[in-house]
Write an enzyme that holds these catalytic residues in place. Structure first.
Site, mmCIF file in Angstrom:
data_model
loop_
_atom_site.group_PDB
_atom_site.id
_atom_site.type_symbol
_atom_site.label_atom_id
_atom_site.label_comp_id
_atom_site.label_asym_id
_atom_site.label_seq_id
_atom_site.Cartn_x
_atom_site.Cartn_y
_atom_site.Cartn_z
ATOM 1 N N GLU A 166 -5.427 -19.997 -34.428
ATOM 2 C CA GLU A 166 -6.532 -19.042 -34.438
ATOM 3 C C GLU A 166 -6.877 -18.486 -33.054
ATOM 4 O O GLU A 166 -7.973 -18.726 -32.512
ATOM 5 C CB GLU A 166 -7.749 -19.668 -35.125
ATOM 6 C CG GLU A 166 -7.471 -20.082 -36.540
ATOM 7 C CD GLU A 166 -8.701 -20.518 -37.325
ATOM 8 O OE1 GLU A 166 -9.789 -20.618 -36.754
ATOM 9 O OE2 GLU A 166 -8.539 -20.763 -38.544
ATOM 10 N N GLU A 352 -3.991 -22.408 -43.460
ATOM 11 C CA GLU A 352 -5.343 -22.862 -43.802
ATOM 12 C C GLU A 352 -5.930 -21.972 -44.889
ATOM 13 O O GLU A 352 -5.884 -20.749 -44.771
ATOM 14 C CB GLU A 352 -6.307 -22.799 -42.612
ATOM 15 C CG GLU A 352 -6.147 -23.891 -41.603
ATOM 16 C CD GLU A 352 -7.142 -23.753 -40.470
ATOM 17 O OE1 GLU A 352 -8.284 -23.314 -40.698
ATOM 18 O OE2 GLU A 352 -6.738 -24.049 -39.329
#
Ligand SMILES: CCOCCOc1ccc(-c2cn(C[C@@H]3NC[C@@H](O)[C@H]3O)nn2)cc1
Length: 448
Positions: A166, A352
């Site tokens: 991320e 995710e």
């Protein structure tokens, strides 16, 4: 009823991260990270929670692997605590840290579970932050050194690698919005961090190739999908900026060798540009083998001149929300994966996806039907994407177990397994058994 059949070699897994589950923060030679510091800064983390103990997976990893074996998954995504391997960031190697990850990875392999390793999941060694962290180009070489240690040590055991988790959170959430460590609110700092982590990514990929590591490597951006509140140019621009800052800002330099012009111009008009040195863009644009994408929700955006660095605000459209307040809308997962096809039919893993549902144990069970519904809706979109011929190769549910949810501390629960933070007792939730059945069958029944 419709049956969604998944490819026979599809990777079903779960995901976690070092600082969120390991604990043993002052054990095994581990040095402090920016999250140890941030969590101890009053007001930064709910209830003053920190990762000192977390789920104690440092000591309980065998129990955790047994849970994974019971779940039936074939892949497990985890991250490495950099300050366990090199406690001061770019100095001496801590053998105890390497030994821990060897014990853990060996257990995974014994259980027939493919290790899927994220090198950097936000826990920068504090000593590097003390000299500017990712704003300082010194962190680039420090990261390449750390990654080289891991590549050399685990070549032959770990075949699937991700450099960064991320990058939007690392750069913008942490240095512009300021909600995550180190908690700055400075757009130029965000652009500097984004650029330097991209250079570190590219140089680490080059090292991976140079060493001839037997495996595949990529990066895991969290992606945003957004639609404009109205058809006005202003609202469309706001939605475009939001999408681009999560994915294009990082994937354009990697796949195209340059930053996305609309967003580059947007930042430049406020006097801020990435600190590009000679050769940086070439260093970043090393070919990669896959990307991991993390998707939780989509949003409806409209222009707001007071709406922060993007002059954008999210509009609440009254959708069902999870307990962390994110709307449940699985369509965005389908749309954003199609959006990413502009980079080619690249190998994609959902690294995710999951729901924050804070149901507790009642009569020995956690009846988290809302999490099952969320997973069913989003995995149905995964099947749609595969049916469209897109190279979606795997799905990892966030998360295996409840854990330290950063600034939210332990109050927000994403796990398929409930964790009692006093006793550290693990209790599989109903969603664990639902996912176990899906993984065993490799197909899913839907109402449609
Ligand atoms: C006032 C503005 O406030 C903005 C808060 O903005 C965000 C955005 C996004 C997140 C976020 C959290 N997660 C889950 C994690 N992904 C990695 C893994 O470690 C999970 O724990 N994904 N995105 C949090 C906060």
């Amino acid at each position: 009823m419709t049956i969604f059949q998944f490819p026979k070699d599809f990777k079903w897994g779960t995901a976690t991260a070092a600082y969120q589950i390991e604990g043993a923060a002052q054990e095994g030679g581990r040095g402090p990270s920016i999250w140890d510091t941030f969590a101890r800064t009053p007001g930064r983390v709910y209830n003053g929670d920190n990762g000192d103990v977390a789920c104690d997976s440092y000591h309980r990893y065998e129990e955790d692997v047994e849970l994974m074996r019971e779940l039936g998954i074939n892949t497990y995504r985890f991250s490495i605590s950099w300050s366990r391997i090199i406690p001061d960031g770019d100095g001496e190697i801590n053998q105890e840290g390497l030994d821990y990850y060897h014990r853990f990875v060996d257990k995974l392999l014994e259980a027939g579970i493919e290790p899927f390793c994220t090198l950097y999941h936000w826990d920068l060694p504090q000593t590097l932050q003390d000299v500017g962290g990712w704003e300082n180009r010194r962190s680039i070489d420090a990261f390449v050194k750390f990654s080289e240690v891991m590549y050399r040590e685990f070549n032959g055991k770990i075949r699937y690698w991700l450099t960064f988790n991320e990058p939007w959170c690392i750069a913008f959430l942490s240095n512009v919005i300021g909600v995550h460590a180190p908690g700055k609110q400075d757009l130029q700092a965000g652009l500097d961090v984004a650029h330097n982590l991209l250079v570190a990514h590219g140089k680490s990929v080059s090292k991976f190739r140079e060493l001839g590591v037997d495996g595949k490597i990529g990066i895991a951006p969290n992606v945003a999908w957004a639609v404009p509140y109205s058809k006005t140019e202003a609202d469309q621009g706001a939605a475009d900026r939001n999408i681009q800052v999560f994915s294009d800002w990082f994937l354009d330099p990697i796949y195209k060798g340059s930053y996305p012009k609309p967003l580059y111009d947007w930042f430049e008009q406020s006097g801020h540009v990435p600190p590009i040195h000679e050769g940086d863009m070439e260093a970043i644009a090393q070919p990669i083998d896959h990307i991991g994408i993390n998707y939780y929700a989509m949003s409806v955006n409209r222009f707001n001149p007071d709406g922060g660095y993007l002059q954008m605000e999210e509009v609440d459209m009254g959708l069902t929300k999870t307990d962390i307040g994110w709307p449940v809308e699985s369509r965005g997962l389908y749309d954003v994966i199609h959006y990413l096809q502009k980079y080619g039919n690249i190998d994609i893993y959902i690294t995710e996806n999951g729901a924050c549902i804070n149901d507790d144990i009642v009569n020995g069970k956690v009846n988290d039907t809302r999490r099952i519904s969320y997973l069913q809706q989003h995995i149905a979109q995964v099947h749609r994407v595969i049916a469209d011929g897109i190279n979606l190769k795997g799905y990892m549910a966030w998360s295996l177990m409840d854990n330290f949810e950063w600034a939210e501390g332990y109050r927000m629960r994403f796990g398929l397994v409930h964790v009692d933070y006093r006793s550290l007792k693990r209790t599989p939730k109903e969603s664990f058994y639902w996912y176990q059945n899906l993984v065993k069958n490799n197909w899913m029944e839907t109402r449609k």
